[in-house]
Design a protein around this motif. Structure first.
Motif, short mmCIF file in Angstrom:
data_model
loop_
_atom_site.label_atom_id
_atom_site.label_comp_id
_atom_site.label_asym_id
_atom_site.label_seq_id
_atom_site.Cartn_x
_atom_site.Cartn_y
_atom_site.Cartn_z
N TYR A 54 -16.83 -15.38 61.66
CA TYR A 54 -16.33 -14.94 60.35
C TYR A 54 -16.51 -13.44 60.20
N LEU A 55 -15.55 -12.81 59.53
CA LEU A 55 -15.62 -11.39 59.20
C LEU A 55 -15.32 -11.24 57.72
N PHE A 56 -16.30 -10.72 56.99
CA PHE A 56 -16.20 -10.62 55.53
C PHE A 56 -16.39 -9.18 55.10
N GLU A 57 -15.45 -8.68 54.30
CA GLU A 57 -15.53 -7.32 53.77
C GLU A 57 -16.22 -7.34 52.41
N THR A 58 -17.24 -6.52 52.25
CA THR A 58 -17.96 -6.47 50.97
C THR A 58 -17.33 -5.48 50.00
N GLY A 59 -16.48 -4.60 50.52
CA GLY A 59 -15.84 -3.57 49.69
C GLY A 59 -14.35 -3.56 49.95
N PRO A 60 -13.74 -2.38 50.04
CA PRO A 60 -12.29 -2.32 50.29
C PRO A 60 -11.94 -2.99 51.60
N ASN A 61 -10.82 -3.72 51.61
CA ASN A 61 -10.46 -4.46 52.83
C ASN A 61 -9.34 -3.81 53.62
N PRO A 301 -12.22 -25.56 55.23
CA PRO A 301 -11.27 -26.07 56.21
C PRO A 301 -9.86 -26.04 55.60
N ARG A 302 -8.86 -25.75 56.40
CA ARG A 302 -7.49 -25.75 55.88
C ARG A 302 -7.14 -27.11 55.27
N SER A 303 -7.73 -28.15 55.84
CA SER A 303 -7.45 -29.51 55.37
C SER A 303 -7.98 -29.77 53.96
N ALA A 304 -8.80 -28.83 53.43
CA ALA A 304 -9.35 -29.01 52.08
C ALA A 304 -8.27 -28.83 51.01
N GLU A 341 -8.25 -23.05 61.93
CA GLU A 341 -8.16 -24.21 61.05
C GLU A 341 -9.00 -24.04 59.80
N GLU A 342 -9.32 -22.78 59.49
CA GLU A 342 -10.14 -22.48 58.31
C GLU A 342 -9.43 -21.45 57.44
N ILE A 343 -9.89 -21.33 56.20
CA ILE A 343 -9.37 -20.35 55.26
C ILE A 343 -10.55 -19.58 54.65
N LEU A 344 -10.49 -18.26 54.70
CA LEU A 344 -11.51 -17.42 54.09
C LEU A 344 -10.93 -16.80 52.82
N SER A 382 -16.14 -28.44 49.02
CA SER A 382 -17.17 -27.42 48.97
C SER A 382 -17.01 -26.51 50.19
N PRO A 383 -17.41 -25.25 50.08
CA PRO A 383 -17.25 -24.31 51.20
C PRO A 383 -18.17 -24.66 52.37
N ILE A 384 -17.74 -24.33 53.57
CA ILE A 384 -18.58 -24.55 54.74
C ILE A 384 -19.36 -23.29 55.10
N GLU A 385 -19.03 -22.17 54.47
CA GLU A 385 -19.79 -20.92 54.63
C GLU A 385 -19.59 -20.07 53.40
#
Length: 447
Positions: A54-61, A301-304, A341-344, A382-385
């Motif tokens: 996973y790659l998560f931006e805390t500020g500008p993306n 998960p995309r299936s959610a 197969e996931e969505i962030l 519920s989120p997995i991460e």
């Protein structure tokens, strides 16, 4: 004779200023340039958090690739091959009304199909060419929109736009300060529709949201590596005073002297830095307000989702009465942000209208973000991460207090030769704005 330049702050403004100064004085070994940063890492609010895949931006993306200065800057750092463009499908953006997503009209013709607008609302939008130009330099973004396009337009489009960019209140944000180009077009052409038609004939500048394969921090990390011998991390500048022809800079480690000083921190940090030297400048800087923001990342998960979200994301008007400002579909925008197969999702909570988020716990804010996703995107999963960051003072507000402070700062800076304030509270909050400001300031250096 040796010369010394000191830069304060290793956010993008400070790092870009350091880069341009090093470039300007590359053939001048007698000019020493040092940057002091109070924390242990570069980037300010630019942080790209990696956890597993996973790659998560805390500020500008990202940044728009429409500014040659920024693209040249990236090339000078040998990062051109690391650029990644937003997916074409991410151009679709939404506004959420009553927990339902409505695509932003792609152009004037799109308003005819925009369901939340009545025919009266649509007619009001297309009456814009007949509205006289405004004459109030301190007119708010909301008042501008209501005057030119109607109140419904201001409520549904401009209100969430300001909260999305500035975490701000459209009724308090000054158009000329925050969206100077729009103010300029109205003054020049008398109508935004007329301006669009004129500029279209000559080619309207466009930009694609752009980032780096390893996130925005790849840029600031590259700068920190290139100039590692010139940067002093974990060294806070406590105060600055004036000596004959020089500045005395006291840090948490040692005293220094400088011929020129570039203060590239937030307004409130800059105020504390210069207060002893210039109480007037400090008072002006203290007028500038910041909005608080919590940024939450949720992976599903995309299936959610019965219908996985498409496009860029959505903003929420303040008329909806929510503390959530918007949700970005991060994994739709740039590749490699999570598994296929996931969505962030990245959820922004707070802003100028909701300072009370500072009293809420991480758990409470995360629950608020999850409720928004479950309600609007129709899932009970519920989120997995989960990712979380909170910025008590995230984004400077370009309101009336700001415009007054900016005028005061311009006058006061005339008294302090060799002192420069370079930060996102002055000439724009985007990465492009910060890089342009850093370049302009560096060109004023006179050693």
């Amino acid at each position: 004779m040796s010369k010394t330049i000191i830069v304060v702050g290793a956010g993008i403004s400070g790092l870009a200023t350091l880069h341009y100064l090093k470039k300007k004085y590359a053939a001048r070994p007698e000019v020493a340039i040092l940057l002091f940063e109070q924390s242990a890492v570069p980037g300010g609010t630019i942080r790209s958090v990696t956890r597993g895949n996973y790659l998560f931006e805390t500020g500008p993306n990202g940044f728009l690739d429409s500014k040659p200065r920024t693209l040249d800057f990236v090339r000078e750092l040998d990062l051109n091959g690391e650029l990644v463009k937003a997916d074409e499908s991410a151009k679709i953006r939404y506004v959420a009304l009553k927990d339902t997503l409505h695509a932003f009209p792609a152009g004037p013709s799109g308003f005819f199909a925009f369901k939340p607008f009545s025919w009266r609302d649509k007619a009001r939008v297309f009456a814009e060419p007949f509205i006289p130009r405004g004459n109030d330099p301190d007119e708010s973004v909301y008042d501008f929109g209501a005057r030119r396009f109607g109140k419904k337009f201001a409520d549904i489009f401009l209100d969430p736009l300001v909260s999305g960019i500035y975490g701000g209140d459209a009724r308090a944000t000054v158009l000329k300060a925050a969206f100077g180009r729009i103010h300029e077009l109205e003054q020049r052409y008398g109508s935004l529709f007329k301006a669009m038609m004129k500029l279209r004939k000559g080619g309207m500048p466009k930009g694609t949201l752009t980032s780096f394969h390893r996130g925005q921090a790849q840029l600031t990390d590259a700068l920190a590596r290139r100039y590692k011998n010139d940067i002093r991390f974990n060294q806070e500048v406590k105060r600055v005073t004036r000596l004959p022809g020089r500045f005395a800079v006291t840090t948490s480690v040692a005293p220094y002297e400088a011929d020129e000083l570039f203060v590239c921190t937030s307004a409130y940090q800059a105020a504390a830095t210069v207060k002893e030297m210039s109480p007037v400048m400090a008072r002006e800087l203290e007028k500038i307000r910041y909005s608080p923001m919590a940024v939450i990342g949720l992976v599903f998960p995309r299936s959610a989702f019965a219908s996985p979200p498409k496009g860029f994301g959505y903003l929420i008007s303040s008329s909806e009465g929510k503390e959530v400002l918007g949700v970005l579909f991060e994994s739709n925008i740039f590749p490699g942000r999570c598994g296929k197969e996931e969505i962030l999702l990245r959820i922004m909570v707070g802003g100028a209208r909701h300072p009370d988020i500072l009293s809420k716990s991480r758990e409470a804010l995360t629950a608020l973000a999850l409720k928004e996703v479950q309600t609007t995107l129709k899932t009970d999963a519920s989120p997995i991460e989960t990712f979380f960051v909170q910025w008590p003072r995230a984004i400077p507000q370009y309101d009336i207090a700001y415009t007054q402070a900016e005028r005061g700062l311009e006058e006061e800076l005339k008294k302090w030769k060799g002192l420069y304030l370079v930060a996102n509270y002055r000439k724009g909050v985007s990465l492009n704005d910060c890089i342009e400001s850093a370049y302009s300031a560096s060109q004023c250096s006179y050693l």
